[in-house]
Motif scaffolding. Structure first.
Motif, PDB file in Angstrom:
ATOM      1  N   UNK A  43      44.858  63.412  -7.984  1.00  0.00           N
ATOM      2  CA  UNK A  43      43.611  62.869  -7.439  1.00  0.00           C
ATOM      3  C   UNK A  43      43.067  63.686  -6.268  1.00  0.00           C
ATOM      4  N   UNK A  44      43.788  64.714  -5.855  1.00  0.00           N
ATOM      5  CA  UNK A  44      43.363  65.492  -4.684  1.00  0.00           C
ATOM      6  C   UNK A  44      41.913  65.987  -4.780  1.00  0.00           C
ATOM      7  N   UNK A  45      41.441  66.492  -5.941  1.00  0.00           N
ATOM      8  CA  UNK A  45      40.054  66.963  -5.995  1.00  0.00           C
ATOM      9  C   UNK A  45      39.026  65.837  -5.925  1.00  0.00           C
ATOM     10  N   UNK A  46      39.415  64.610  -6.267  1.00  0.00           N
ATOM     11  CA  UNK A  46      38.453  63.509  -6.316  1.00  0.00           C
ATOM     12  C   UNK A  46      38.308  62.781  -4.983  1.00  0.00           C
ATOM     13  N   UNK A  47      39.368  62.751  -4.189  1.00  0.00           N
ATOM     14  CA  UNK A  47      39.339  61.953  -2.960  1.00  0.00           C
ATOM     15  C   UNK A  47      38.201  62.356  -2.033  1.00  0.00           C
ATOM     16  N   UNK A  65      37.742  50.985   1.691  1.00  0.00           N
ATOM     17  CA  UNK A  65      37.786  51.875   0.541  1.00  0.00           C
ATOM     18  C   UNK A  65      39.233  52.288   0.305  1.00  0.00           C
ATOM     19  N   UNK A  66      39.701  52.126  -0.946  1.00  0.00           N
ATOM     20  CA  UNK A  66      41.097  52.395  -1.271  1.00  0.00           C
ATOM     21  C   UNK A  66      41.164  53.248  -2.538  1.00  0.00           C
ATOM     22  N   UNK A  67      42.063  54.238  -2.526  1.00  0.00           N
ATOM     23  CA  UNK A  67      42.356  55.035  -3.715  1.00  0.00           C
ATOM     24  C   UNK A  67      43.848  54.903  -3.994  1.00  0.00           C
ATOM     25  N   UNK A  74      49.023  52.743  -2.958  1.00  0.00           N
ATOM     26  CA  UNK A  74      47.864  53.079  -2.137  1.00  0.00           C
ATOM     27  C   UNK A  74      48.079  54.471  -1.534  1.00  0.00           C
ATOM     28  N   UNK A  75      47.157  55.389  -1.838  1.00  0.00           N
ATOM     29  CA  UNK A  75      47.277  56.761  -1.363  1.00  0.00           C
ATOM     30  C   UNK A  75      46.363  57.065  -0.193  1.00  0.00           C
ATOM     31  N   UNK A  76      45.207  56.402  -0.170  1.00  0.00           N
ATOM     32  CA  UNK A  76      44.235  56.741   0.890  1.00  0.00           C
ATOM     33  C   UNK A  76      43.368  55.518   1.156  1.00  0.00           C
ATOM     34  N   UNK A  77      43.022  55.338   2.433  1.00  0.00           N
ATOM     35  CA  UNK A  77      42.142  54.238   2.852  1.00  0.00           C
ATOM     36  C   UNK A  77      41.081  54.756   3.815  1.00  0.00           C
TER      37      UNK A  77
END
Length: 396
Positions: A43-47, A65-67, A74-77
């Motif tokens: 998911x690195x290119x999409x975040x 916002x959560x990915x 949960x990877x990123x907020x």
């Protein structure tokens, strides 16, 4: 009366033993592991796209916002600081598992199960402590291969609910996939320019692969759209899925692969169908190398059926094992054809079976885990029943 998708989700999480009172918090990965997944994961290119398009909305509307990854981690907020503080109290933090079996019905977990955009509001949440929240999630897919990579979600207090949020999240997810696809196409075009002169001089069958296994160009044959490359590939003589024995040479941004047009039999090849994890995986170990690939549920069912019938299965017998209907031979032949494009010479036909020299073994889930959740193939149902209640309930 709950919506059908909510009713089905509540049944799943109740069967999984989720406590509506929320006893037992979600497991949390270390900060280092989360950072690794964010910066080097699929998911690195999409975040960055999701952050740029949705975080301003989240801040302005008092939401989060959560990915997450495919397992609900949960990877990123990002978003409104006051809402992030409230989320901390629920354990809704980077590294936390937010799938259905861990935290019950919620947009992230239910989206992962269904593979479609999902909104969950207020009392539709299974866990009491989540019923003051609203959330809307959409799947994030590999724009080239279509595989599910994770989920993007907007969550917040129930008062922040808006009928357009789910459509917004879905649209931005599609935009992120489009931008990643465009970047991928540009990199493939650059690789084609580099490899063109090499392919023009190549004798026999050859192709150029990007580092992710996508085919940039081929000569002498059409070539597959993608090849599952083994980890740590460094060139030399290797056995590659779909292609068989090959000579691999590094290129800037990819690999030049020359096919060895020798006997492609599977002599001394060990194949392991691993059904113990979240997704079915296939590991192949041969004298010329090893590779691992993720399988779809149907292909996993086919290999499971063949592993349980070492003498082989006719198309009618395999149709019975997959669908309970021996007449569905046309569907079976199409599915096996797709599978053979992925695994190359490992499967023989007439009857369907592992090729000569290939051993096919299966790793089943541990106690308390369901074999191939969601599958209703007779071969799977029979094996679940044989393993007993400890293997988990079959779907209703």
């Amino acid at each position: 009366m709950p919506r059908p998708l909510i009713d089905a989700s509540w049944r799943r999480v109740a069967a999984a033993g989720v406590d509506p009172g929320g006893a037992g918090g979600p497991a949390v990965l270390s900060d280092a592991e989360v950072s690794r997944l964010v910066f080097t994961g699929p998911l690195a290119p999409m975040i960055p796209v999701l952050r740029d398009r949705l975080e301003p909305v989240a801040r302005a509307s008092g939401q989060l916002l959560v990915v997450t990854g495919t397992d609900g981690t949960v990877l990123w907020q990002g978003g409104a600081p006051e809402v992030r503080r409230r989320a901390d109290g629920l354990g809704f933090v980077p590294g936390a598992a937010w799938d259905e079996p861990t935290v019950g019905t919620n947009a992230i977990g239910t989206c992962l199960v269904l593979g479609t955009p999902v909104g969950v509001h207020g009392g539709e949440h299974f866990v009491d402590g989540h019923q003051q929240w609203t959330c809307a999630a959409a799947p994030l897919r590999d724009p080239v291969g279509g595989a599910l990579l994770g989920v993007v979600d907007l969550s917040g207090p129930a008062r922040t609910a808006h009928p357009g949020v789910l459509a917004l999240v879905s649209a931005v997810a599609a935009l992120a996939e489009h931008e990643v696809r465009a970047a991928h196409d540009r990199s493939l075009e650059q690789l084609r320019r580099i490899a063109g002169p090499l392919l023009a001089r190549a004798e026999g069958r050859a192709l150029v692969l990007a580092h992710d296994g996508r085919t940039a160009a081929a000569t002498g044959f059409a070539g597959p759209a993608r090849v599952a490359l083994p980890a740590g590939l460094d060139g030399g003589h290797r056995l590659l899925p779909v292609l068989g024995p090959c000579r691999v040479e590094p290129l800037p941004g990819g690999w030049l692969v020359r096919l060895d047009d020798d006997d492609l039999s599977g002599a001394d090849t060990a194949v392991l169908l691993d059904l113990a994890g979240d997704r079915p995986r296939l590991r192949v170990d041969a004298p010329t190398g090893s590779w691992v690939d993720v399988l779809g549920p149907r292909h996993a069912e086919i290999l499971l059926a063949l592993a349980r019938a070492p003498q082989g299965l006719t198309a009618a017998e395999l149709a019975g094992a997959l669908f309970g209907d021996p007449a569905r031979t046309v569907t079976v032949r199409a599915e096996v054809s797709r599978l053979r494009r992925a695994v190359g010479p490992l499967l023989a036909t007439q009857p369907y079976r592992p090729a000569d020299g290939v051993t096919l073994d299966v790793v089943l889930p541990g106690p308390g885990k369901v074999l191939l959740p969601g599958s209703v193939a007779p071969v799977v149902l029979a094996l679940r029943a044989a393993r007993g209640p400890a293997a988990g309930p079959a779907p209703g």
